[in-house]
Motif scaffolding. Structure first.
Motif, mmCIF file in Angstrom:
data_model
loop_
_atom_site.group_PDB
_atom_site.id
_atom_site.type_symbol
_atom_site.label_atom_id
_atom_site.label_comp_id
_atom_site.label_asym_id
_atom_site.label_seq_id
_atom_site.Cartn_x
_atom_site.Cartn_y
_atom_site.Cartn_z
ATOM 1 N N VAL A 89 14.321 9.909 -9.945
ATOM 2 C CA VAL A 89 14.009 11.017 -8.676
ATOM 3 C C VAL A 89 12.835 10.687 -8.252
ATOM 4 O O VAL A 89 12.601 11.507 -7.155
ATOM 5 N N HIS A 90 11.966 9.819 -8.453
ATOM 6 C CA HIS A 90 10.442 9.653 -7.874
ATOM 7 C C HIS A 90 10.634 8.422 -7.034
ATOM 8 O O HIS A 90 11.511 7.337 -7.209
ATOM 9 N N GLY A 91 9.662 8.507 -5.766
ATOM 10 C CA GLY A 91 9.586 7.452 -4.926
ATOM 11 C C GLY A 91 8.326 7.486 -4.301
ATOM 12 O O GLY A 91 7.683 8.528 -4.309
ATOM 13 N N GLU A 92 8.081 6.312 -3.719
ATOM 14 C CA GLU A 92 6.724 6.279 -2.770
ATOM 15 C C GLU A 92 7.293 5.541 -1.659
ATOM 16 O O GLU A 92 8.117 4.487 -1.388
ATOM 17 N N GLN A 136 9.276 -4.079 -2.671
ATOM 18 C CA GLN A 136 8.419 -4.587 -1.937
ATOM 19 C C GLN A 136 7.031 -4.530 -2.498
ATOM 20 O O GLN A 136 6.006 -5.108 -1.896
ATOM 21 N N LYS A 137 7.035 -4.233 -3.564
ATOM 22 C CA LYS A 137 5.583 -3.652 -4.257
ATOM 23 C C LYS A 137 4.771 -4.982 -4.445
ATOM 24 O O LYS A 137 5.596 -5.903 -4.811
ATOM 25 N N ASP A 138 3.528 -5.125 -4.596
ATOM 26 C CA ASP A 138 2.875 -6.274 -4.799
ATOM 27 C C ASP A 138 2.435 -6.227 -6.120
ATOM 28 O O ASP A 138 1.238 -6.169 -6.744
ATOM 29 N N THR A 139 3.409 -6.305 -7.137
ATOM 30 C CA THR A 139 3.151 -6.214 -8.380
ATOM 31 C C THR A 139 3.919 -7.450 -9.049
ATOM 32 O O THR A 139 4.794 -8.413 -8.856
ATOM 33 N N VAL A 140 3.186 -7.730 -10.154
ATOM 34 C CA VAL A 140 3.617 -9.266 -10.841
ATOM 35 C C VAL A 140 4.743 -9.075 -11.382
ATOM 36 O O VAL A 140 5.706 -10.010 -11.294
ATOM 37 N N ALA A 141 5.342 -7.832 -11.650
ATOM 38 C CA ALA A 141 6.795 -7.675 -12.293
ATOM 39 C C ALA A 141 7.647 -8.043 -11.071
ATOM 40 O O ALA A 141 8.755 -8.616 -11.429
ATOM 41 N N PHE A 156 3.690 -5.419 9.504
ATOM 42 C CA PHE A 156 4.215 -4.841 8.171
ATOM 43 C C PHE A 156 5.482 -4.151 8.099
ATOM 44 O O PHE A 156 6.090 -3.969 9.232
ATOM 45 N N THR A 157 5.876 -3.847 6.961
ATOM 46 C CA THR A 157 7.318 -3.032 7.066
ATOM 47 C C THR A 157 6.971 -1.856 6.431
ATOM 48 O O THR A 157 6.051 -1.786 5.351
ATOM 49 N N LEU A 158 7.880 -0.725 6.206
ATOM 50 C CA LEU A 158 7.804 0.307 5.266
ATOM 51 C C LEU A 158 9.266 0.492 4.880
ATOM 52 O O LEU A 158 10.273 0.301 5.295
ATOM 53 N N THR A 159 8.889 0.689 3.556
ATOM 54 C CA THR A 159 10.208 0.821 2.573
ATOM 55 C C THR A 159 9.976 2.023 1.621
ATOM 56 O O THR A 159 8.792 2.393 1.259
ATOM 57 N N ASP A 160 10.964 2.812 1.321
ATOM 58 C CA ASP A 160 10.835 3.698 0.426
ATOM 59 C C ASP A 160 11.423 3.158 -1.140
ATOM 60 O O ASP A 160 12.522 2.729 -1.142
ATOM 61 N N GLU A 161 10.531 3.049 -2.059
ATOM 62 C CA GLU A 161 10.686 2.457 -3.255
ATOM 63 C C GLU A 161 11.082 3.360 -4.082
ATOM 64 O O GLU A 161 9.913 4.338 -4.594
ATOM 65 N N THR A 162 12.317 3.685 -4.548
ATOM 66 C CA THR A 162 12.572 4.838 -5.547
ATOM 67 C C THR A 162 12.437 4.454 -7.114
ATOM 68 O O THR A 162 13.155 3.153 -7.310
ATOM 69 N N ASN A 163 12.592 5.188 -8.027
ATOM 70 C CA ASN A 163 12.569 4.874 -9.396
ATOM 71 C C ASN A 163 13.037 6.327 -10.000
ATOM 72 O O ASN A 163 12.496 7.187 -10.114
ATOM 73 N N GLU A 211 0.685 -1.208 -0.102
ATOM 74 C CA GLU A 211 -0.078 -0.039 -0.135
ATOM 75 C C GLU A 211 0.939 1.044 -0.135
ATOM 76 O O GLU A 211 1.768 1.352 0.800
ATOM 77 N N GLU A 212 0.657 2.167 -1.015
ATOM 78 C CA GLU A 212 1.460 3.238 -1.035
ATOM 79 C C GLU A 212 0.955 4.389 0.044
ATOM 80 O O GLU A 212 -0.207 4.729 -0.078
ATOM 81 N N LEU A 213 1.755 4.675 0.730
ATOM 82 C CA LEU A 213 1.446 5.744 1.819
ATOM 83 C C LEU A 213 1.537 7.308 1.548
ATOM 84 O O LEU A 213 0.806 8.220 1.717
ATOM 85 N N LEU A 214 2.765 7.434 0.566
ATOM 86 C CA LEU A 214 3.012 9.008 0.217
ATOM 87 C C LEU A 214 4.060 8.703 -0.910
ATOM 88 O O LEU A 214 4.635 7.891 -0.905
ATOM 89 N N LYS A 215 4.191 9.809 -1.748
ATOM 90 C CA LYS A 215 5.151 10.028 -2.822
ATOM 91 C C LYS A 215 6.211 10.860 -2.559
ATOM 92 O O LYS A 215 5.696 11.933 -1.643
ATOM 93 N N PHE A 216 7.146 10.938 -2.961
ATOM 94 C CA PHE A 216 8.287 11.930 -2.872
ATOM 95 C C PHE A 216 9.051 12.129 -4.178
ATOM 96 O O PHE A 216 8.941 11.254 -4.904
#
Lengths: 353, 150, 316
Positions: free
Chosen positions: A269-272, C239-244, A260-267, A68-73
């Motif tokens: 310059v964007h991330g969530e 950790q995303k819940d995506t099929v990728a 649950f765990t909280l992680t910052d997933e970046t791509n 679940e995405e909590l916020l974007k940065f």
């Protein structure tokens, strides 16, 4: 009973179709590739519904999604400064109303454990609350408990209504529905038909026979109180967890596991910031930044799982964090039986390494 | 927003992209030689320099293709010419394995190629890139699994 | 005649522990057990429901021996003995520490298939095996189903129903004959278009929960607590819940098993969502056979192809 409604097998799909116009309706559906393992999925016309076997997954994803995405940065570089991270707050998503349709009473009770954790403490989780407020649970009297079921041992039974807004009782020609809460009564306005006298009578019989259909021996309450006595008994925990593979089947399928765990997933310059399921059986669950891990082996990890479900949580909140659905046991690759371990807590026999 | 990010990293977003994993000791030099000699090359290639093809994790290939790279080219030293003696001999087994595995998961194996180019073979480098670029252009964009990622 | 109990009794003085199976919570699910007390030998069982591959515990929990340690006794079906061999090949387990009780295997039962084959519905109270039939007892009475009809997918394609490595062998069951085409399932998928194959995997892997049961049940997944799938630096999967992301995790598992997988099928059996993840590894096993005529886990002295090279090969 005045508040009973009736839906026949033939009308069921149409009812679900109508409901899915107002809400996301999660139903147990049969998958073509795995016919014996129904899963909860949002209803779509033409789906193959299957209320008979216990679904392999619980319905918990409806209120507590796996990711679940909590916020974007966004990270921005300005000419004068080092990297600046900008938080992009977006209004929390407007959650659609959801209906869990045809889950087991154990699944419905599982949500009560979530409520304690997410709503009733000093902090209210806004995401969970937004989902929960718009959620309705229609549970079905459990038609066929199996050898792994143990709701009886955690203070429930296969016809339990706790945690449900509507209870559906399977009869020969369809389902008799009872509204249990205000929300549930409101929901039943979607169902025009009322059951006949005979159907009401049949429903009563189904209910009564289901109520007594799980004999899981004595309640686990008595054994659970010995947890702290066993806490430091390393040999006990090693012995009982030796075959555990330390995977996450038990926790991920569990209707009451909410860690649950909280992680910052970046791509770029964007991330969530993401909240995703975590499992206390994983090594990384308690791994600290220093490298130290207070629960280094599966023995400590399993002890924590038993303790959380049967000792710490009940002490704090007055109920087991276990609804007795038996999924942890039924789908465990090596048949780890948490019931047996809780029962062994009270046994006097010493275990040696 | 994602498009913006892509624009930052890639000015020619519409064009096809090949990810090239080149060994530091040979093919990277070969590509340099080709450039110094001003041999014309198609502009599809984006180079990742690796210390040896022995560093080449087969997962690099799959991850690049899954994320939508249109082609993956791995190039190292000719067998028996490895700077570390045998890195490329390990690599060719792994790359052969992954190349044959790709179609099983529905990835067109023509999008992946591995070859050997030495530092002096500028001409050969031009040829390899041109040929592979032609193949990729014929195949067109690779959707990968981008639409299935979050 | 030899029985499981008599064999274990006969080796008892040489071993510290015996890894076997005993009855689990119901008759359909025997569970791994570690026998350290002579009186527990009686609790050991062996039948086609004893599915778990016990070699999974070796590299993970019995890797180091202290000076005083005796051997580890282990029950091994054909596929399990291949896993043991592979562990020995890679130096993860010392052959001298093992006392292998080989079991000729008629194939293991898929509980889902058994449920489907039944005509009765009451809870099963007992299961017995005789003459290629499964005899199921429930409150509704006794019914018989041919074992062949309820065998797991991994066993339908088994080439080593007779163990490849053992010290003693127990011949309780007729070993399953070698099938004509062990890679029929792989080929069935390959007969479809590339697009269809991709669609197949996306549809199957979409169910994945990333509970990592497939990984943890795998006897050759030996990275333990340092799996790439959970590593944040480097970060291969989110950790995303995506099929990728799920897809990439399974690629990690598959490619780390390439040329090593012994096709025991535990990954697939352990999967609660019944995703045919074993197929991925079968394909790599097939490639290893085609390219290097190598069959993993059949020769304790052989080197896995991806951990070695052949300088004499030219042309590629």
């Amino acid at each position: 009973m005045n508040n009973a409604s009736f839906v026949s097998h033939a009308e069921l799909a149409d009812l679900l179709r109508r409901l899915s116009e107002q809400a996301e309706v999660w139903v147990p559906t049969r998958q073509a590739m795995t016919p014996h393992r129904p899963m909860f999925r949002p209803f779509q016309a033409g789906m193959d519904l299957d209320f008979q076997p216990m679904p392999v997954t619980s319905a918990k994803g409806v209120l507590f999604p796996q990711g679940e995405e909590l916020l974007k940065f966004r990270k921005e570089k300005s000419l004068s400064e080092a990297t600046v991270t900008t938080l992009l707050w977006e209004d929390p998503a407007v959650f659609r109303p959801t209906i869990v349709f045809g889950c087991r009473p154990c699944d419905a009770r599982g949500f009560l454990v979530f409520d304690r954790a997410f709503l009733q403490g000093s902090f209210v989780d806004p995401f969970y609350k937004a989902r929960r407020d718009k959620n309705l649970v229609v549970s079905m009297v459990c038609p066929e408990p199996d050898a792994a079921c143990f709701c009886g041992a955690v203070g429930s039974h296969p016809a339990d209504t706790e945690g449900s807004d509507v209870q559906m009782i399977p009869v020969k020609e369809g389902y008799v529905l009872h509204g249990l809460t205000e929300k549930g009564q409101e929901f039943l306005k979607n169902v025009e038909n009322t059951p006949s006298q005979a159907q009401q009578e049949e429903a009563r019989q189904v209910w009564t026979s289901a109520q007594g259909s799980v004999d899981s021996g004595a309640s686990l309450t008595d054994d659970a109180q010995h947890f702290f006595k066993r806490f430091a008994d390393t040999a006990f925990w090693r012995f009982h967890t030796e075959r555990c593979l330390s995977c996450g089947v038990c926790t991920y399928l569990c209707p009451t596991c909410y860690c649950f765990t909280l992680t910052d997933e970046t791509n770029g310059v964007h991330g969530e910031r993401l909240r995703s399921w975590d499992a206390c059986m994983f090594h990384h669950f308690t791994q600290e930044a220093s490298g130290h891990n207070p629960r280094p082996t599966k023995a400590e990890r399993f002890r924590n799982r038993v303790g959380h479900k049967f000792s710490y949580f009940p002490e704090k909140h007055g109920r087991f964090a276990c609804c007795g659905c038996g999924r942890c046991l039924r789908h465990c690759p090596v048949g780890m039986d948490i019931r047996a371990i809780v029962r062994a807590l009270g046994e006097s026999e010493e275990v040696h390494d | 927003m994602r498009d913006e990010a892509l624009n930052i990293t890639n000015q020619t977003e519409a064009s096809l992209r090949i990810v090239g994993f080149l060994c530091n000791w040979c093919s990277y030099g070969g590509a340099d030689t080709a450039g110094v000699c001003r041999f014309r090359q198609p502009p599809l290639l984006r180079i990742v320099r690796i210390p040896c093809t022995g560093r080449m994790d087969p997962l690099f290939v799959i991850k690049a293709l899954a994320q939508g790279a249109d082609g993956v080219l791995v190039s190292g030293c000719h067998p028996k010419d490895c700077h570390y003696a045998v890195g490329n001999l390990y690599a060719r087994r792994r790359l052969e394995m992954v190349g044959r595995f790709l179609p099983f998961i529905g990835i067109d194996p023509r999008r992946f190629r591995f070859t050997w180019v030495s530092a002096s073979e500028g001409q050969r480098w031009q040829q390899v890139v041109t040929e592979f670029s032609e193949v990729i252009e014929k195949l067109g964009p690779n959707p990968g699994l981008r639409s299935h990622a979050g | 005649m030899n029985t499981l109990q008599s064999i274990v009794e006969s080796i008892w003085d040489q071993v510290d522990v015996v890894l076997g199976w005993r009855v689990g919570y119901d008759p359909l699910h025997p569970v791994p057990t570690f026998v350290r007390d002579r009186k527990d030998i009686a609790s050991l069982i062996w039948n086609p429901l004893c599915a778990p591959n016990l070699s999974v515990f070796l590299a993970k929990f019995f890797r180091t021996a202290s000076q005083r340690d005796k051997k580890i006794g282990i029950l091994a079906k054909g596929c399990d003995s291949r896993s043991l061999t592979a562990l020995i090949q890679e130096g993860l387990v010392d052959r001298d520490r093992l006392l292998i009780v080989g079991l000729t295997c008629p194939g293991t039962v898929d509980p889902d298939a058994l449920a489907a084959a039944r005509t009765q519905s009451g809870p099963i109270t007992a299961v017995a095996f005789a003459n290629g039939m499964v005899e199921i007892t429930s409150a509704d009475g006794v019914e018989c189903v041919p074992l062949d009809r309820v065998i797991e997918r991994r066993c339908q394609r088994c080439r080593h129903a007779h163990p490849v490595l053992y010290d003693v062998v127990l011949h309780d069951f007729e070993p399953r004959p070698v099938p004509k085409d062990p890679f029929a399932h792989v080929e069935a998928l390959e007969n479809q278009s590339l697009e269809a194959r991709k669609a197949f995997w996306l549809k199957e892997l979409e169910r994945c929960l990333r509970c990592y049961a497939c990984r943890n049940a795998c006897p050759l997944c030996v990275c333990q607590d340092h799996c790439l799938a959970e590593s944040r630096t480097p970060k291969w999967v989110t950790q995303k819940d995506t099929v990728a992301d799920k897809f990439l995790f399974h690629m990690i598992h598959t490619l780390h098993l390439a040329g090593r997988c012994t096709e025991c099928g535990e990954c697939e059996r352990a999967c609660p969502m019944k995703i045919p993840v074993g197929l991925l590894k079968e394909k790599t096993a097939q490639i290893a056979m085609d390219l290097w005529h190598y069959e993993s886990g059949t020769d304790p002295g052989a080197r896995p192809p991806l951990l070695s090279y052949d300088a004499s090969v030219t042309g590629i």
